[in-house]
Design a protein around this motif. Structure first.
Motif, PDB file in Angstrom:
ATOM      1  N   GLU A   1       0.821  -1.220   0.000  1.00 23.12           N
ATOM      2  CA  GLU A   1       0.000   0.000   0.000  1.00 23.12           C
ATOM      3  C   GLU A   1       0.856   1.272   0.000  1.00 23.12           C
ATOM      4  O   GLU A   1       0.394   2.328  -0.436  1.00 23.12           O
ATOM      5  CB  GLU A   1      -0.989   0.010   1.167  1.00 23.12           C
ATOM      6  CG  GLU A   1      -0.367   0.053   2.545  1.00 23.12           C
ATOM      7  CD  GLU A   1      -1.360  -0.283   3.651  1.00 23.12           C
ATOM      8  OE1 GLU A   1      -2.539  -0.525   3.358  1.00 23.12           O
ATOM      9  OE2 GLU A   1      -0.928  -0.313   4.829  1.00 23.12           O
ATOM     10  N   ASP A   2       2.108   1.161   0.453  1.00 20.98           N
ATOM     11  CA  ASP A   2       3.018   2.313   0.352  1.00 20.98           C
ATOM     12  C   ASP A   2       3.302   2.637  -1.122  1.00 20.98           C
ATOM     13  O   ASP A   2       3.411   3.802  -1.513  1.00 20.98           O
ATOM     14  CB  ASP A   2       4.354   2.028   1.052  1.00 20.98           C
ATOM     15  CG  ASP A   2       4.190   1.794   2.549  1.00 20.98           C
ATOM     16  OD1 ASP A   2       3.161   2.248   3.107  1.00 20.98           O
ATOM     17  OD2 ASP A   2       5.073   1.148   3.154  1.00 20.98           O
ATOM     18  N   LEU A   3       3.434   1.585  -1.918  1.00 19.86           N
ATOM     19  CA  LEU A   3       3.658   1.776  -3.355  1.00 19.86           C
ATOM     20  C   LEU A   3       2.441   2.429  -3.997  1.00 19.86           C
ATOM     21  O   LEU A   3       2.554   3.284  -4.884  1.00 19.86           O
ATOM     22  CB  LEU A   3       3.948   0.433  -4.028  1.00 19.86           C
ATOM     23  CG  LEU A   3       5.158  -0.340  -3.487  1.00 19.86           C
ATOM     24  CD1 LEU A   3       5.221  -1.735  -4.118  1.00 19.86           C
ATOM     25  CD2 LEU A   3       6.452   0.419  -3.761  1.00 19.86           C
ATOM     26  N   ASP A   4       1.265   2.020  -3.524  1.00 24.07           N
ATOM     27  CA  ASP A   4       0.032   2.587  -4.063  1.00 24.07           C
ATOM     28  C   ASP A   4      -0.082   4.081  -3.717  1.00 24.07           C
ATOM     29  O   ASP A   4      -0.473   4.901  -4.555  1.00 24.07           O
ATOM     30  CB  ASP A   4      -1.179   1.822  -3.509  1.00 24.07           C
ATOM     31  CG  ASP A   4      -2.424   2.095  -4.315  1.00 24.07           C
ATOM     32  OD1 ASP A   4      -2.556   1.520  -5.408  1.00 24.07           O
ATOM     33  OD2 ASP A   4      -3.255   2.926  -3.878  1.00 24.07           O
TER      34      ASP A   4
ATOM     35  N   TYR B   1     -12.182   1.219 -11.249  1.00 28.15           N
ATOM     36  CA  TYR B   1     -12.506   0.489 -12.483  1.00 28.15           C
ATOM     37  C   TYR B   1     -13.212  -0.809 -12.092  1.00 28.15           C
ATOM     38  O   TYR B   1     -12.618  -1.671 -11.452  1.00 28.15           O
ATOM     39  CB  TYR B   1     -11.229   0.199 -13.277  1.00 28.15           C
ATOM     40  CG  TYR B   1     -11.478  -0.501 -14.589  1.00 28.15           C
ATOM     41  CD1 TYR B   1     -11.911   0.200 -15.709  1.00 28.15           C
ATOM     42  CD2 TYR B   1     -11.309  -1.882 -14.713  1.00 28.15           C
ATOM     43  CE1 TYR B   1     -12.156  -0.437 -16.910  1.00 28.15           C
ATOM     44  CE2 TYR B   1     -11.549  -2.529 -15.908  1.00 28.15           C
ATOM     45  CZ  TYR B   1     -11.978  -1.798 -17.006  1.00 28.15           C
ATOM     46  OH  TYR B   1     -12.227  -2.445 -18.194  1.00 28.15           O
ATOM     47  N   HIS B   2     -14.483  -0.916 -12.428  1.00 28.36           N
ATOM     48  CA  HIS B   2     -15.315  -2.046 -11.970  1.00 28.36           C
ATOM     49  C   HIS B   2     -15.160  -2.256 -10.471  1.00 28.36           C
ATOM     50  O   HIS B   2     -15.189  -3.390  -9.987  1.00 28.36           O
ATOM     51  CB  HIS B   2     -14.979  -3.335 -12.727  1.00 28.36           C
ATOM     52  CG  HIS B   2     -15.354  -3.286 -14.181  1.00 28.36           C
ATOM     53  ND1 HIS B   2     -16.663  -3.340 -14.615  1.00 28.36           N
ATOM     54  CD2 HIS B   2     -14.599  -3.164 -15.296  1.00 28.36           C
ATOM     55  CE1 HIS B   2     -16.691  -3.274 -15.940  1.00 28.36           C
ATOM     56  NE2 HIS B   2     -15.457  -3.138 -16.380  1.00 28.36           N
ATOM     57  N   GLY B   3     -14.945  -1.163  -9.739  1.00 27.52           N
ATOM     58  CA  GLY B   3     -14.862  -1.236  -8.285  1.00 27.52           C
ATOM     59  C   GLY B   3     -13.477  -1.539  -7.738  1.00 27.52           C
ATOM     60  O   GLY B   3     -13.317  -1.716  -6.527  1.00 27.52           O
ATOM     61  N   PHE B   4     -12.431  -1.566  -8.591  1.00 30.65           N
ATOM     62  CA  PHE B   4     -11.080  -1.812  -8.064  1.00 30.65           C
ATOM     63  C   PHE B   4     -10.738  -0.690  -7.072  1.00 30.65           C
ATOM     64  O   PHE B   4     -10.877   0.488  -7.399  1.00 30.65           O
ATOM     65  CB  PHE B   4     -10.041  -1.886  -9.189  1.00 30.65           C
ATOM     66  CG  PHE B   4      -8.679  -2.328  -8.706  1.00 30.65           C
ATOM     67  CD1 PHE B   4      -8.432  -3.669  -8.442  1.00 30.65           C
ATOM     68  CD2 PHE B   4      -7.664  -1.406  -8.495  1.00 30.65           C
ATOM     69  CE1 PHE B   4      -7.187  -4.080  -7.973  1.00 30.65           C
ATOM     70  CE2 PHE B   4      -6.411  -1.807  -8.032  1.00 30.65           C
ATOM     71  CZ  PHE B   4      -6.178  -3.157  -7.771  1.00 30.65           C
ATOM     72  N   PRO B   5     -10.289  -1.065  -5.853  1.00 29.40           N
ATOM     73  CA  PRO B   5     -10.202  -0.051  -4.781  1.00 29.40           C
ATOM     74  C   PRO B   5      -8.910   0.761  -4.731  1.00 29.40           C
ATOM     75  O   PRO B   5      -8.800   1.659  -3.887  1.00 29.40           O
ATOM     76  CB  PRO B   5     -10.350  -0.895  -3.509  1.00 29.40           C
ATOM     77  CG  PRO B   5      -9.786  -2.233  -3.879  1.00 29.40           C
ATOM     78  CD  PRO B   5     -10.060  -2.421  -5.349  1.00 29.40           C
ATOM     79  N   LYS B   6      -7.915   0.459  -5.547  1.00 28.08           N
ATOM     80  CA  LYS B   6      -6.616   1.126  -5.422  1.00 28.08           C
ATOM     81  C   LYS B   6      -6.142   1.688  -6.764  1.00 28.08           C
ATOM     82  O   LYS B   6      -6.763   1.481  -7.796  1.00 28.08           O
ATOM     83  CB  LYS B   6      -5.589   0.137  -4.862  1.00 28.08           C
ATOM     84  CG  LYS B   6      -5.881  -0.305  -3.421  1.00 28.08           C
ATOM     85  CD  LYS B   6      -5.577   0.822  -2.443  1.00 28.08           C
ATOM     86  CE  LYS B   6      -5.722   0.328  -0.996  1.00 28.08           C
ATOM     87  NZ  LYS B   6      -5.334   1.364  -0.038  1.00 28.08           N
TER      88      LYS B   6
ATOM     89  N   TRP C   1     -10.567  -9.919  -6.761  1.00 28.71           N
ATOM     90  CA  TRP C   1      -9.645  -9.355  -7.747  1.00 28.71           C
ATOM     91  C   TRP C   1      -8.392 -10.191  -7.946  1.00 28.71           C
ATOM     92  O   TRP C   1      -8.044 -10.545  -9.074  1.00 28.71           O
ATOM     93  CB  TRP C   1      -9.231  -7.927  -7.336  1.00 28.71           C
ATOM     94  CG  TRP C   1     -10.276  -6.919  -7.662  1.00 28.71           C
ATOM     95  CD1 TRP C   1     -11.170  -6.376  -6.780  1.00 28.71           C
ATOM     96  CD2 TRP C   1     -10.572  -6.367  -8.944  1.00 28.71           C
ATOM     97  NE1 TRP C   1     -12.000  -5.513  -7.446  1.00 28.71           N
ATOM     98  CE2 TRP C   1     -11.647  -5.482  -8.779  1.00 28.71           C
ATOM     99  CE3 TRP C   1     -10.022  -6.534 -10.218  1.00 28.71           C
ATOM    100  CZ2 TRP C   1     -12.194  -4.762  -9.833  1.00 28.71           C
ATOM    101  CZ3 TRP C   1     -10.561  -5.814 -11.285  1.00 28.71           C
ATOM    102  CH2 TRP C   1     -11.637  -4.944 -11.080  1.00 28.71           C
ATOM    103  N   THR C   2      -7.699 -10.480  -6.842  1.00 27.80           N
ATOM    104  CA  THR C   2      -6.367 -11.078  -6.954  1.00 27.80           C
ATOM    105  C   THR C   2      -6.428 -12.444  -7.636  1.00 27.80           C
ATOM    106  O   THR C   2      -7.135 -13.343  -7.185  1.00 27.80           O
ATOM    107  CB  THR C   2      -5.727 -11.229  -5.557  1.00 27.80           C
ATOM    108  OG1 THR C   2      -5.859  -9.987  -4.862  1.00 27.80           O
ATOM    109  CG2 THR C   2      -4.260 -11.616  -5.675  1.00 27.80           C
ATOM    110  N   VAL C   3      -5.678 -12.582  -8.731  1.00 27.74           N
ATOM    111  CA  VAL C   3      -5.601 -13.840  -9.471  1.00 27.74           C
ATOM    112  C   VAL C   3      -4.340 -14.569  -9.017  1.00 27.74           C
ATOM    113  O   VAL C   3      -3.261 -13.975  -8.973  1.00 27.74           O
ATOM    114  CB  VAL C   3      -5.535 -13.566 -10.990  1.00 27.74           C
ATOM    115  CG1 VAL C   3      -5.496 -14.869 -11.779  1.00 27.74           C
ATOM    116  CG2 VAL C   3      -6.714 -12.701 -11.440  1.00 27.74           C
ATOM    117  N   LEU C   4      -4.487 -15.854  -8.666  1.00 26.17           N
ATOM    118  CA  LEU C   4      -3.372 -16.663  -8.177  1.00 26.17           C
ATOM    119  C   LEU C   4      -3.157 -17.855  -9.086  1.00 26.17           C
ATOM    120  O   LEU C   4      -4.107 -18.338  -9.702  1.00 26.17           O
ATOM    121  CB  LEU C   4      -3.700 -17.250  -6.787  1.00 26.17           C
ATOM    122  CG  LEU C   4      -4.218 -16.362  -5.689  1.00 26.17           C
ATOM    123  CD1 LEU C   4      -4.875 -17.215  -4.622  1.00 26.17           C
ATOM    124  CD2 LEU C   4      -3.073 -15.585  -5.091  1.00 26.17           C
ATOM    125  N   THR C   5      -1.938 -18.379  -9.124  1.00 21.50           N
ATOM    126  CA  THR C   5      -1.734 -19.650  -9.812  1.00 21.50           C
ATOM    127  C   THR C   5      -2.405 -20.748  -8.992  1.00 21.50           C
ATOM    128  O   THR C   5      -2.333 -20.753  -7.759  1.00 21.50           O
ATOM    129  CB  THR C   5      -0.232 -19.969  -9.973  1.00 21.50           C
ATOM    130  OG1 THR C   5       0.388 -19.980  -8.681  1.00 21.50           O
ATOM    131  CG2 THR C   5       0.458 -18.935 -10.847  1.00 21.50           C
TER     132      THR C   5
END
Ligand code: MG
Length: 268
Positions: free
Chosen positions: A58-61, A80-85, A238-242
C-alpha cells in the motif's frame, strides 16, 4: 478481414469471427497515446524504484496516487469495476490484479507492478515483474523468459501479420522454457478507453485472427506461470493466483503498429 469506415468516418478493421470493429488511430492520436504511455512508463519506473524488502504494497500505491496527481493525470484502475486502489501489485504466486495493502515485500520475492493512468483523455497502461534482492535462479529464469516472450510478441506485431502470430510468439517462448501462459486474461486494444477491442490472448495459432494494420494500438500483456496455466482468485474478488502456487510473471507494453514497423509507446 475487411476495412471500412464507421459512420463518423473513423477508419476501422473488422475483427473476425467476432465481427466487431477495431478502431485505428490517426498519427496525431498515436502521438497523444505516446504521451500517456510515456507518463505511465515514468510512473512504473518510480514505483519499481521503491520496491524493496520491508515496504508495504500500500506504500507503493500511495506513492503512485501522489505521483499521478502531481502530474495532473488521473488513475485508470481506481474504481474500475470497483477496483479499490491506484495500481496492482501482485507478489510471487499472484498473477495479476493484486490489491495493495499492508503486506510487506520480502527479500527474494518477485513483484509484479501494473500501472494505468489517463493523460489528456488518453490511457497509458504498462507492467513488469521485478526481483527483490537476491532471488532464486528459477525465479530469475521465469522473469527473463517472460520478458523475452513479450519482446518476441512486440517483434511479431507488424502490419500484415495476424493477431494469432503475436499471441503465438508469447506462447512459444514461454512453452519452450517449460512454462505456461495464462488462458483467461490477455492484452487489449487501448485508446481513450483502457480496454478496447481486440482482446489479445497470450496463446494463439500463427496465421489466424485479425490482420494488423498501421494505426492499431495494442497493450500487449503476457502472463507466464512457472507451473500450471490454471488460476484461482482470492475472496477479494480481484487477486488472481496460480492454482498450484507456482510463481507467475507479468510484462506489458503498449505498441503502435506503423507503416514501417512497431513502436513501443511505454518507454521513458
Ligand atoms: Mg492492460
Amino acid at each position: 478481414m475487411n476495412s471500412r469506415p464507421r459512420p463518423e468516418g473513423r477508419p476501422v478493421i473488422t475483427e473476425r469471427p467476432a465481427g466487431r470493429a477495431v478502431e485505428l488511430k490517426s498519427p496525431r492520436e498515436i502521438e497523444a497515446l505516446k504521451r500517456s504511455g510515456k507518463l505511465a512508463a515514468g510512473l512504473l519506473n518510480a514505483v519499481c524504484a521503491e520496491v524493496r524488502a520491508g515496504v508495504a504494497t500500500e506504500d507503493l500505491d500511495d506513492l503512485a496516487a501522489r505521483w499521478i496527481k502531481e502530474r495532473g493525470a488521473q488513475p485508470a484502475f481506481l474504481n474500475y469495476h470497483g477496483f479499490p486502489k491506484t495500481i496492482c501489485v501482485s507478489v510471487n504466486n499472484e498473477v495479476v490484479h493484486g490489491i495493495p495493502g499492508p503486506r510487506k515485500i520480502r527479500e527474494g520475492d518477485i513483484v509484479s507492478v501494473d500501472v494505468g493512468l489517463f493523460c489528456e483523455g488518453w490511457c497509458g497502461d504498462t507492467a513488469r515483474t521485478i526481483p527483490v534482492g537476491e532471488i532464486d535462479p528459477a525465479a530469475r529464469k521465469l522473469l527473463e523468459v517472460s520478458e523475452r516472450s513479450l519482446r518476441e510478441a512486440i517483434a511479431a506485431a507488424r502490419a500484415g501479420q495476424r493477431l494469432g502470430d503475436v499471441s503465438n510468439a508469447m506462447q512459444s517462448v514461454a512453452e519452450a522454457a517449460g512454462y505456461n501462459v495464462v488462458r483467461s486474461y490477455g492484452g487489449h486494444g487501448i485508446g481513450r478507453a483502457m480496454h478496447e477491442d481486440p482482446h489479445v490472448p497470450c496463446l494463439g495459432r500463427p496465421g489466424t485472427g485479425l490482420r494488423l494494420e498501421p494505426g492499431l494500438v495494442l497493450a500487449l500483456e503476457v502472463m507466464v506461470n512457472a507451473g500450471t496455466e490454471k488460476v484461482t482468485h482470492l475472496p477479494d474478488g480481484w487477486t488472481v493466483l496460480t492454482a498450484d502456487g507456482s510463481l507467475s510473471a507479468h510484462f506489458e507494453h503498449m505498441v503502435a503498429v506503423t507503416g514501417s514497423g512497431t513502436e513501443i509507446l511505454t518507454e521513458v
